[in-house]
Design a protein around this motif. Structure first.
Motif, short mmCIF file in Angstrom:
data_model
loop_
_atom_site.label_atom_id
_atom_site.label_comp_id
_atom_site.label_asym_id
_atom_site.label_seq_id
_atom_site.Cartn_x
_atom_site.Cartn_y
_atom_site.Cartn_z
N UNK A 270 0.83 -1.71 0.48
CA UNK A 270 0.06 -0.07 0.13
C UNK A 270 1.36 0.96 0.34
N UNK A 271 0.97 2.62 -0.99
CA UNK A 271 1.05 3.73 -0.71
C UNK A 271 0.75 4.56 0.63
N UNK A 272 2.14 5.03 0.97
CA UNK A 272 1.77 6.25 1.92
C UNK A 272 2.15 7.52 1.93
N UNK A 273 2.61 8.12 2.01
CA UNK A 273 3.08 9.93 1.73
C UNK A 273 2.69 10.29 0.32
N UNK A 274 1.72 10.03 -0.42
CA UNK A 274 1.68 10.57 -1.61
C UNK A 274 0.57 10.80 -2.01
N UNK A 275 0.78 11.96 -2.87
CA UNK A 275 -0.30 12.71 -3.02
C UNK A 275 -0.89 13.05 -4.92
N UNK A 276 -1.79 12.89 -4.92
CA UNK A 276 -2.42 13.58 -6.36
C UNK A 276 -2.18 11.84 -7.34
N UNK A 277 -2.19 11.21 -7.32
CA UNK A 277 -2.10 10.07 -7.65
C UNK A 277 -2.54 8.45 -6.99
N UNK A 278 -2.53 7.71 -7.54
CA UNK A 278 -2.92 6.61 -7.04
C UNK A 278 -1.58 5.26 -7.62
N UNK A 279 -0.99 4.93 -6.44
CA UNK A 279 -0.30 3.68 -6.52
C UNK A 279 -0.65 2.27 -7.33
N UNK A 280 -0.52 2.06 -8.10
CA UNK A 280 -0.81 0.56 -8.99
C UNK A 280 0.21 -0.50 -9.04
N UNK A 281 -0.01 -0.98 -7.85
CA UNK A 281 1.18 -2.40 -8.07
C UNK A 281 1.26 -3.45 -8.66
N UNK A 282 2.26 -4.23 -9.01
CA UNK A 282 1.76 -5.48 -9.97
C UNK A 282 4.11 -6.19 -9.65
N UNK A 283 3.53 -7.85 -10.22
CA UNK A 283 4.74 -8.37 -9.78
C UNK A 283 4.43 -8.51 -11.13
N UNK A 284 5.85 -8.74 -11.89
CA UNK A 284 6.58 -9.28 -13.25
C UNK A 284 7.73 -10.13 -12.71
N UNK A 285 7.34 -10.73 -13.04
CA UNK A 285 8.59 -12.59 -12.28
C UNK A 285 8.41 -11.96 -10.67
N UNK A 286 9.33 -11.55 -10.95
CA UNK A 286 10.44 -11.37 -8.98
C UNK A 286 10.87 -9.99 -9.21
N UNK A 287 10.27 -9.07 -9.90
CA UNK A 287 10.58 -7.87 -9.69
C UNK A 287 9.35 -6.70 -9.13
N UNK A 289 6.89 -3.50 -9.47
CA UNK A 289 7.09 -2.30 -9.97
C UNK A 289 5.45 -1.50 -9.71
N UNK A 290 5.80 0.02 -9.62
CA UNK A 290 4.85 0.53 -9.52
C UNK A 290 3.82 1.47 -10.71
N UNK A 291 2.81 1.90 -10.85
CA UNK A 291 2.39 2.27 -12.00
C UNK A 291 1.33 3.87 -11.28
N UNK A 292 2.30 4.79 -11.87
CA UNK A 292 1.25 6.18 -10.92
C UNK A 292 -0.43 6.69 -12.17
N UNK A 293 -1.61 6.54 -11.18
CA UNK A 293 -2.30 5.98 -12.20
C UNK A 293 -3.64 7.52 -11.65
N UNK A 294 -4.30 8.58 -12.00
CA UNK A 294 -4.88 9.15 -12.43
C UNK A 294 -6.18 9.04 -10.73
N UNK A 295 -5.79 10.20 -9.94
CA UNK A 295 -6.83 9.78 -9.00
C UNK A 295 -8.71 10.15 -9.50
N UNK A 296 -9.31 9.28 -9.90
CA UNK A 296 -10.83 9.55 -10.93
C UNK A 296 -11.62 11.12 -9.72
N UNK A 297 -11.91 11.62 -10.47
CA UNK A 297 -12.59 13.22 -10.20
C UNK A 297 -14.10 12.64 -9.39
N UNK A 298 -14.31 13.89 -8.70
CA UNK A 298 -15.66 13.13 -7.86
C UNK A 298 -16.93 12.78 -9.04
N UNK A 299 -17.11 13.72 -9.99
CA UNK A 299 -17.60 13.98 -11.07
C UNK A 299 -18.21 12.00 -11.46
N UNK A 300 -17.10 11.09 -11.71
CA UNK A 300 -16.54 10.21 -11.98
C UNK A 300 -17.26 8.90 -11.08
#
Length: 325
Positions: A270-287, A289-300
């Motif tokens: 889980x991500x802590x001390x991160x602002x203005x983005x969501x963190x998506x974690x994934x394993x690729x074999x034994x590595x 990685x994190x991909x930063x994603x847009x936080x959905x707008x309130x209307x969305x």
């Protein structure tokens, strides 16, 4: 010069202990028994140790060989113009509130026996230098709230145990023992540091902006095991993720993994001390990685909740119609 402390006694210095100054070097200062078993007492410094070693001679040394050395503040090796400063350690127990030594200085730690140092940092300190001889274990105490950075130009740390605070390592050689994270955060400050093996019980890993942009990945040569319950915190140290949306960064690689959910990394991290983005974690074999994603707008978000509500109403209506028929 030698200062001997009688066995069973404690010499307490209420403020700082300053050895030498910017104009006068401390050549050789020793708190050792000098081969007399009756003088293996304790030394307690309630402030800092400020050790000036302004010379090119490697004999410029602070030598501590007491039963127990406790420094509530930091041990600061203050060397001028890249000169050599050496701390020789022969204590049975060593607890300090930080270790400081500039990158431009030629700092050395010489272990006269296998040594363990406990850090109790309340502030942030950085030390650059080499470790010579012996096994060197480090523990961050659970009382630590600050950060300790160690940049090794030679030598290696054996076992590294984190119970609190933050510890950042840059090492010219691989660690030879185990990294145990029982609290606090661990990070690396270069792209070549390799940990022999690691286990997580609680706490997390530290990745600030410099670590991400410079590719400072935590590399574990052997097994990385998850022995505690809950999620591993990835501490992004206040990173503003606005400019990183859509980017992917490698965080961890390991020779093998134990007790991780490699099919769903978000279950373990889980991500802590991160602002203005969501963190998506994934394993690729034994590595990992994190991909930063847009936080959905309130209307969305509202639209998604509305669509979900309509879906459940529709399902309920169909179910009721089916019973009537």
């Amino acid at each position: 010069s030698y200062l001997k402390i009688k066995t069973g006694s404690t010499l307490t210095i209420r403020n700082d202990l300053t050895l030498g100054n910017s104009a006068s070097k401390a050549y050789f200062i020793s708190f050792i028994p000098d081969n007399d078993i009756n003088y293996k007492g304790n030394l307690r410094i309630e402030g800092d140790i400020n050790y000036y070693a302004n010379g090119s001679n490697s004999s410029n040394a602070l030598w501590t060989g007491v039963n127990s050395l406790t420094v509530k503040g930091a041990v600061s090796m203050i060397n001028q113009n890249g000169d050599i400063g050496k701390w020789e350690i022969e204590n049975n127990n060593t607890t300090i509130g930080g270790l400081s030594g500039a990158d431009t200085s030629n700092n050395k730690i010489f272990l006269r026996k296998d040594t363990a140092i406990t850090f109790t940092n309340s502030g942030d300190y950085s030390w650059n230098g080499s470790i010579n001889s012996g096994k060197f274990d480090i523990a961050m105490d659970d009382s630590a709230t600050g950060k300790q950075t160690i940049k090794l130009t030679d030598g290696a740390i054996n076992n590294l145990t984190l119970n609190g605070g933050k510890f950042v390592l840059a090492s010219a050689k691989a660690t030879t023992g185990m990294l145990s994270i029982n609290g606090g955060y661990f990070g690396v400050a270069d792209s070549t540091t390799v940990i022999n093996s690691a286990q997580w019980n609680s706490g997390g890993l530290l990745f600030d902006m410099a670590a991400l942009e410079n590719g400072y990945k935590i590399s574990v040569a052997g097994e990385f095991s998850k022995i505690g319950d809950g999620q591993i915190e990835i501490n992004f140290d206040g990173l503003d993720g606005t400019d990183y949306i859509g980017y992917t960064f490698d965080l961890i690689s390991a020779g093998s993994l134990a007790d991780f959910n490699t099919g769903d990394a978000d279950a373990d991290f889980t991500a802590v001390n991160l602002t203005n983005a969501l963190a998506k974690f994934a394993w690729n074999d034994k590595t990992l990685s994190v991909t930063f994603e847009q936080i959905p707008e309130p209307a969305t978000i509202a639209a998604l909740f509305g669509a979900a509500a309509l879906f459940f109403v529709f399902r309920r209506k169909r179910a009721q119609n089916g019973r009537l028929n």
